[in-house]
Design an enzyme around this catalytic site. Sequence first.
Site, PDB file in Angstrom:
ATOM      1  N   CYS A 104       0.252  -2.235   5.478  1.00  0.00           N
ATOM      2  CA  CYS A 104       1.465  -1.862   4.756  1.00  0.00           C
ATOM      3  C   CYS A 104       1.227  -0.452   4.221  1.00  0.00           C
ATOM      4  O   CYS A 104       0.362  -0.264   3.355  1.00  0.00           O
ATOM      5  CB  CYS A 104       1.724  -2.849   3.617  1.00  0.00           C
ATOM      6  N   GLY A 105       1.955   0.514   4.750  1.00  0.00           N
ATOM      7  CA  GLY A 105       1.718   1.915   4.374  1.00  0.00           C
ATOM      8  C   GLY A 105       2.108   2.202   2.938  1.00  0.00           C
ATOM      9  O   GLY A 105       1.366   2.839   2.177  1.00  0.00           O
ATOM     10  N   ASN A 222       8.636  -5.550  13.080  1.00  0.00           N
ATOM     11  CA  ASN A 222       9.512  -4.900  12.100  1.00  0.00           C
ATOM     12  C   ASN A 222      10.483  -4.046  12.913  1.00  0.00           C
ATOM     13  O   ASN A 222      10.070  -3.433  13.908  1.00  0.00           O
ATOM     14  CB  ASN A 222       8.684  -4.000  11.183  1.00  0.00           C
ATOM     15  N   ARG A 247       9.585  -7.664   9.202  1.00  0.00           N
ATOM     16  CA  ARG A 247       9.030  -8.980   9.520  1.00  0.00           C
ATOM     17  C   ARG A 247       8.543  -9.630   8.218  1.00  0.00           C
ATOM     18  O   ARG A 247       7.875  -8.988   7.415  1.00  0.00           O
ATOM     19  CB  ARG A 247       7.841  -8.755  10.483  1.00  0.00           C
ATOM     20  N   CYS A 255       9.720   1.468   4.338  1.00  0.00           N
ATOM     21  CA  CYS A 255       8.569   0.896   5.053  1.00  0.00           C
ATOM     22  C   CYS A 255       7.710   2.067   5.516  1.00  0.00           C
ATOM     23  O   CYS A 255       8.165   2.893   6.318  1.00  0.00           O
ATOM     24  CB  CYS A 255       9.062   0.071   6.247  1.00  0.00           C
TER      25      CYS A 255
END
Length: 316
Positions: A104-105, A222, A247, A255
């Site tokens: 997860c960035g 995603n 997702r 995101c």
Amino acid sequence: MAHHLSALDALRGAPFTKAHATGNDFVMFADPDGTRHITPEVVKALCDRHLGVGGDGLIRAVPVRHVAEARDIAAADEDLSAHGGEDLWFMDYWNADGTVAEMCGNGVRAFAHFLVSEDLVQLEEEEQLPVVTRAGARTVRRVPEGYAIGMGIWSFLDPELASSNASDSLVIAQGLTDPRPALSISMGNPHTVVALSAEQALEDLDLNQAPQVDPVPPDGTNVEFVVPADPLVVDGEGQVRLRVHERGVGETLSCGTGACAAAAAVRVWAAEDGVDTWTVQVPGGRLRVRFLSRADGAEDVELSGPAENVYRGTII
Ligand SMILES: N[C@@H](CCC[C@H](N)C(=O)O)C(=O)O
């Protein structure tokens, strides 16, 4: 916070922080001794926006030595062993639906900010902090807008596409009249990027329902809907706008891995591989993506943007 769900019994008395990074929001726990038992039920209860704290995901900050899968990841990476190995922090990231994701960035920025603000790490200007995620090692450094994350390399989800570079699937979403061609890219986690030609088409999308991707990548995906700016490149920088259906979550305001995947896809489609810096406008703010060539021909990606803590609380 009163809660009727027994799933939270295991966390009674635990302090947490609510954080966000360009509107992608997380419930954060520090677990220096590796004693917090996180289950899918706990995550769903806490991320519930009516009955819990509310969040797109949950992040547990735990030293690598306490988590078997993190120890394996660190042991497989010589560089990590040389830079702290089992003493490094592992980002145990969960989606709101109780599934885990590889990466997860935005989460890494929120995680880094949380570690710094809880005094769990010192991060001086110009210093690089290695952290461990399920997708492997990532690096963090401070920048004027917040944090810059060394995201590792991007790749096509379907390696066969390395030569054709066009599309590998079709996506249909509420608000689109026809199925649209899409390109799937890995940033450690899977993304399927769809280009739209106009901002109005982006606004008309209803992402309350999950877009349908055909064929669906093996681990799900995603989905990013992206509108390239016109002109695409201004002063040497590419510009795109983005909405995303994640997702395990649904539509989110941002995101980070999705922004990297979207910039990579647009750069391929537009044959703009000389443009290394991209601004990605998401509903929750602005992200910066940079591509850095490597000697082996692959490209590293750097993601930068802000991260903030919003409040602290205790599970009761
Ligand atoms: N919001 C994140 C991505 C979180 C994980 C994703 N939902 C997945 O399941 O892959 C980001 O900022 O990268």
